[in-house]
Design an enzyme around this catalytic site. Structure first.
Site, PDB file in Angstrom:
ATOM      1  CG  ASP A 130      -2.005  -3.373  -0.427  1.00 38.50           C
ATOM      2  OD1 ASP A 130      -0.960  -2.372  -0.408  1.00 38.50           O
ATOM      3  OD2 ASP A 130      -2.564  -3.881  -1.961  1.00 38.50           O
TER       4      ASP A 130
ATOM      5  CG  HIS B 289      -4.618  -4.342   3.270  1.00 41.64           C
ATOM      6  ND1 HIS B 289      -5.848  -4.401   1.853  1.00 41.64           N
ATOM      7  CD2 HIS B 289      -3.800  -5.320   2.988  1.00 41.64           C
ATOM      8  CE1 HIS B 289      -5.408  -5.412   1.123  1.00 41.64           C
ATOM      9  NE2 HIS B 289      -4.124  -5.847   1.716  1.00 41.64           N
TER      10      HIS B 289
ATOM     11  CG  HIS C 252      -4.926 -10.155   4.155  1.00 42.29           C
ATOM     12  ND1 HIS C 252      -5.139 -10.417   2.748  1.00 42.29           N
ATOM     13  CD2 HIS C 252      -4.166  -8.510   3.904  1.00 42.29           C
ATOM     14  CE1 HIS C 252      -4.148 -10.203   2.010  1.00 42.29           C
ATOM     15  NE2 HIS C 252      -4.271  -9.266   2.214  1.00 42.29           N
TER      16      HIS C 252
ATOM     17  CG  HIS D 157       1.867  -6.653  -0.475  1.00 40.79           C
ATOM     18  ND1 HIS D 157       2.323  -6.905  -2.289  1.00 40.79           N
ATOM     19  CD2 HIS D 157       1.127  -6.994  -0.431  1.00 40.79           C
ATOM     20  CE1 HIS D 157       1.310  -6.833  -2.843  1.00 40.79           C
ATOM     21  NE2 HIS D 157       0.713  -7.121  -1.548  1.00 40.79           N
TER      22      HIS D 157
HETATM   23 ZN   LIG Z   1      -3.058  -7.835   1.704  1.00 38.30          ZN
END
Ligand SMILES: [Zn+2]
Length: 241
Positions: free
Chosen positions: A54, A104, A108, A197
């Site tokens: 991510d 995503h 954010h 991530h």
């Molecule tokens: Zn995230």
């Protein structure tokens, strides 16, 4: 009669507490799909694992691509629209290496308490950013912080996105490499969706050293345990060979 208000108060406060607990469950628990359809693992019919990353693309994503390539491990990247606009070439590198790109959101945000139109706007802008950079339109969506909210279901439907949570989260943004590796080994089961991530929200040049070292150590260990790696699209398919 004189006790009724007290009784009512007890019942009501119990109801409120139960409702709050139910809402927290719906918003945060990866396996819950009440607020928007989502999956958190594959059917597990094969000894396969989906690696997901991510918050990219970031300046450090190419280093991760090298490690994945060396281990012939396809993965899925849930990218942030703003990061894709900042580093479109890196988004293209991810796609051309054969990995899958998911949505995503654009900036954010925590989706809780956001309006349905703002949630739709976040998802739609990220779809456009990824498509503009890579000519591909994501099919999967992962909510920032794993937080879903009212309106997400409709936004996903309008954009033909399916929600993907995780079966194990690495906590790689705050834990040391050995801890990250042991968490992920602990979550290694057929059909697992592991969440790491390759960026750190919207930060430029983020330090993802712990993530990179964890992936370097993790992939050979998982392969020794007989696992192979699949993109999200594939791991969700029960019959793929
Ligand atoms: Zn995230």
């Amino acid at each position: 009669m004189s006790h009724l208000p007290a009784i009512l108060e007890t019942v009501l406060s119990g109801t409120v507490a139960a409702s709050a607990a139910a809402l927290t469950y719906a918003v945060r628990v990866p396996s819950c799909a009440w607020l928007a359809p989502s999956v958190h693992r594959g059917p597990g019919s094969r000894r396969s694992i989906a690696l997901t990353f991510d918050d990219g693309p970031s300046e450090s994503t190419p280093a991760l691509l090298e490690i994945l390539d060396r281990n012939r491990a396809p993965a899925t990247f849930f990218q942030i629209g703003a990061n894709v606009r900042r580093l479109p070439q890196v988004a293209r590198e991810v796609a051309s290496a054969g990995h899958e790109i998911g949505n995503h959101t654009d900036t954010h945000p925590m989706l809780a308490l956001k309006s349905p139109s703002s949630i739709y706007g976040e998802l739609a802008a990220a779809q456009d950013a990824v498509e503009h950079a890579t000519s591909l339109r994501p099919r999967y969506f992962r909510a920032p912080y794993g937080v879903r909210w009212f309106g997400l279901r409709q936004a996903q439907r309008r954009l033909s996105l399916h929600g993907v949570m995780w079966s194990t989260i690495a906590l790689d943004w705050k834990r040391q490499t050995p801890d990250v590796v042991s968490r992920l080994i602990g979550g290694a089961v057929p059909g697992a969706i592991l969440c790491l991530h390759d960026g750190r929200v919207l930060n430029h040049r983020p330090d993802i050293g712990a993530t990179l070292q964890a992936v370097r150590e993790l992939l050979p260990k998982l392969m020794e345990l007989g696992f192979h790696f699949e993109k999200v699209t594939d791991i969700l398919c029960p019959t793929k060979n």
